[in-house]
Design an enzyme around this catalytic site. Structure first.
Site, PDB file in Angstrom:
ATOM      1  N   ASP A   1      -9.663   1.228 -24.136  1.00  0.00           N
ATOM      2  CA  ASP A   1      -9.759   0.951 -22.697  1.00  0.00           C
ATOM      3  C   ASP A   1      -9.746   2.250 -21.911  1.00  0.00           C
ATOM      4  O   ASP A   1      -9.026   3.185 -22.271  1.00  0.00           O
ATOM      5  CB  ASP A   1      -8.537   0.153 -22.200  1.00  0.00           C
ATOM      6  CG  ASP A   1      -8.509  -1.280 -22.704  1.00  0.00           C
ATOM      7  OD1 ASP A   1      -9.541  -1.765 -23.190  1.00  0.00           O
ATOM      8  OD2 ASP A   1      -7.439  -1.900 -22.585  1.00  0.00           O
TER       9      ASP A   1
ATOM     10  N   PRO B   1       0.817  -1.214   0.000  1.00  0.00           N
ATOM     11  CA  PRO B   1       0.000   0.000   0.000  1.00  0.00           C
ATOM     12  C   PRO B   1       0.854   1.270   0.000  1.00  0.00           C
ATOM     13  O   PRO B   1       0.358   2.345  -0.329  1.00  0.00           O
ATOM     14  CB  PRO B   1      -0.829  -0.095   1.288  1.00  0.00           C
ATOM     15  CG  PRO B   1      -0.560  -1.427   1.888  1.00  0.00           C
ATOM     16  CD  PRO B   1       0.596  -2.057   1.187  1.00  0.00           C
TER      17      PRO B   1
ATOM     18  N   GLU C   1       3.150  -7.454   8.327  1.00  0.00           N
ATOM     19  CA  GLU C   1       3.326  -5.997   8.164  1.00  0.00           C
ATOM     20  C   GLU C   1       4.281  -5.667   7.023  1.00  0.00           C
ATOM     21  O   GLU C   1       4.618  -4.499   6.818  1.00  0.00           O
ATOM     22  CB  GLU C   1       3.828  -5.372   9.467  1.00  0.00           C
ATOM     23  CG  GLU C   1       2.919  -5.613  10.667  1.00  0.00           C
ATOM     24  CD  GLU C   1       1.489  -5.122  10.449  1.00  0.00           C
ATOM     25  OE1 GLU C   1       1.309  -3.977  10.018  1.00  0.00           O
ATOM     26  OE2 GLU C   1       0.555  -5.922  10.708  1.00  0.00           O
TER      27      GLU C   1
ATOM     28  N   ARG D   1      -2.780  -9.219 -20.434  1.00  0.00           N
ATOM     29  CA  ARG D   1      -3.676  -8.883 -21.539  1.00  0.00           C
ATOM     30  C   ARG D   1      -3.057  -7.866 -22.504  1.00  0.00           C
ATOM     31  O   ARG D   1      -3.573  -7.653 -23.608  1.00  0.00           O
ATOM     32  CB  ARG D   1      -5.049  -8.396 -21.028  1.00  0.00           C
ATOM     33  CG  ARG D   1      -5.033  -7.111 -20.274  1.00  0.00           C
ATOM     34  CD  ARG D   1      -6.395  -6.786 -19.695  1.00  0.00           C
ATOM     35  NE  ARG D   1      -7.374  -6.318 -20.677  1.00  0.00           N
ATOM     36  CZ  ARG D   1      -7.392  -5.108 -21.220  1.00  0.00           C
ATOM     37  NH1 ARG D   1      -6.474  -4.215 -20.908  1.00  0.00           N
ATOM     38  NH2 ARG D   1      -8.331  -4.778 -22.088  1.00  0.00           N
TER      39      ARG D   1
HETATM   40  C1  JAH Z   1      -0.932  -6.020   2.888  1.00  0.00           C
HETATM   41  C2  JAH Z   1       1.637  -6.992   2.522  1.00  0.00           C
HETATM   42  N1  JAH Z   1      -2.565  -1.718  -2.753  1.00  0.00           N
HETATM   43  C3  JAH Z   1      -3.126  -2.925  -2.351  1.00  0.00           C
HETATM   44  C4  JAH Z   1      -2.313  -3.699  -1.339  1.00  0.00           C
HETATM   45  C5  JAH Z   1      -1.144  -4.324  -1.668  1.00  0.00           C
HETATM   46  C6  JAH Z   1      -0.459  -5.043  -0.693  1.00  0.00           C
HETATM   47  C7  JAH Z   1      -0.978  -5.107   0.585  1.00  0.00           C
HETATM   48  N2  JAH Z   1      -2.117  -4.476   0.876  1.00  0.00           N
HETATM   49  C8  JAH Z   1      -2.764  -3.793  -0.059  1.00  0.00           C
HETATM   50  C9  JAH Z   1      -0.291  -5.838   1.681  1.00  0.00           C
HETATM   51  C10 JAH Z   1      -0.284  -6.704   3.916  1.00  0.00           C
HETATM   52  C11 JAH Z   1       1.006  -7.185   3.737  1.00  0.00           C
HETATM   53  C12 JAH Z   1       1.006  -6.326   1.482  1.00  0.00           C
END
Ligand code: JAH
Length: 276
Positions: free
Chosen positions: A178, A94, A121, A163
């Site tokens: 698209d 994220p 985490e 794709r």
């Molecule tokens: C959550 C490792 N953008 C979406 C996304 C990508 C990865 C993760 N969460 C959301 C995530 C926990 C641990 C990656």
């Protein structure tokens, strides 16, 4: 294209055997290798996580298994057709840069990708830093929400990339229209689509689509895309530049109440109060 995925849940990636991606693999257009991270653990419990330095909640993925896994992926790929190449390492997180259609196109042009989806985490930072001395690394986010791990984000990214590979979609023109496709659809959402029957439950297909006037149909679709983008993604409207639109298109924008604000350098809804 070769794709390696290192994960503690290889079974989470079973959908890569299905549909468009599964067919691309069967046709030899995509060579996917799944790896269980725990094969690079050395203790009897096959431990992949530990408590965070500095305290705080949750667990962090240990560096040693990831280091050994990425060493093995680099070595295995180098033996099989990708001679002299290194993969681009993609880490779903994220806190990464947004995974956009533009990034999907960039990654689709590379011969070899390795994905490192984390759980808990995240991964000890030193793994990413050391990997970056050996290969390009892209930390990418598929949206502003937190998952339980990166595996689902890998599925999303692999599908968006696959794709775009030559020959994977039937029609070579099908990417052009698209939503977000760089070019005429940049910063634009696709409008509605219809198929037969022409009337269903008393609802008719817009007459223009049955007219055979290809120029007028294209113009109508553009107007629909403008309206939909304004309704759902005003943040995209803020990126529109006056020069990107024809006179006819700017007329369509004014019907939607959008006027070019030279001072602000953006289109503004005529109903919105002017900021002082
Ligand atoms: C959550 C490792 N953008 C979406 C996304 C990508 C990865 C993760 N969460 C959301 C995530 C926990 C641990 C990656």
């Amino acid at each position: 294209m070769r794709i390696d995925v290192v994960t503690i849940f290889p079974e989470y990636l079973e959908p890569l055997n299905v549909s468009l991606v599964g067919k691309a693999r069967a046709r030899g257009q995509l060579d996917v290798h799944l790896h269980d991270l725990r094969q690079w653990t050395t203790d009897i419990h096959r431990t992949v996580d530990d408590t965070p330095y500095g305290g705080g909640p949750g667990m962090v993925m240990k560096p040693e298994p990831w280091g050994a896994a990425l060493d093995a992926v680099l070595a295995a790929g180098a033996e099989s057709g990708t001679v002299g190449e290194v993969p681009t390492l993609v880490v779903p997180t994220p806190s990464g840069r947004p995974f956009t259609q533009e990034l999907a196109q960039d990654l689709a042009a590379r011969p070899w990708l390795a994905f490192a989806p984390a759980r808990y985490e995240g991964i000890d930072r030193r793994v990413i830093e050391e990997a970056a001395t050996r290969m390009p690394v892209v930390e990418a986010s598929i949206g502003d929400y937190v998952l339980a791990g990166g595996e689902v984000a890998v599925l999303v990214m692999v599908e968006a990339i696959a794709r775009l590979l030559p020959g994977v979609l039937g029609n070579a023109e099908s990417h052009r229209d698209d939503s977000f496709a760089p070019g005429a659809m940049a910063d634009l959402l696709e409008g509605p689509v219809y198929t037969k029957p022409a009337e269903w439950r008393g609802r008719e297909v817009p007459e223009i689509l049955l007219s055979g006037h290809h120029g007028k149909i294209a113009q109508w679709r553009r107007e629909q895309a403008f309206a939909r983008t304004l309704a759902h993604r005003p943040d995209l409207v803020d990126r529109w530049q006056r020069e990107a639109f024809s006179k006819k298109e700017r007329e369509a924008l004014s019907v939607l109440g959008l006027a070019w604000d030279e001072t602000a350098g953006r289109f503004r809804s005529v109903a919105d109060p002017v900021e002082q």
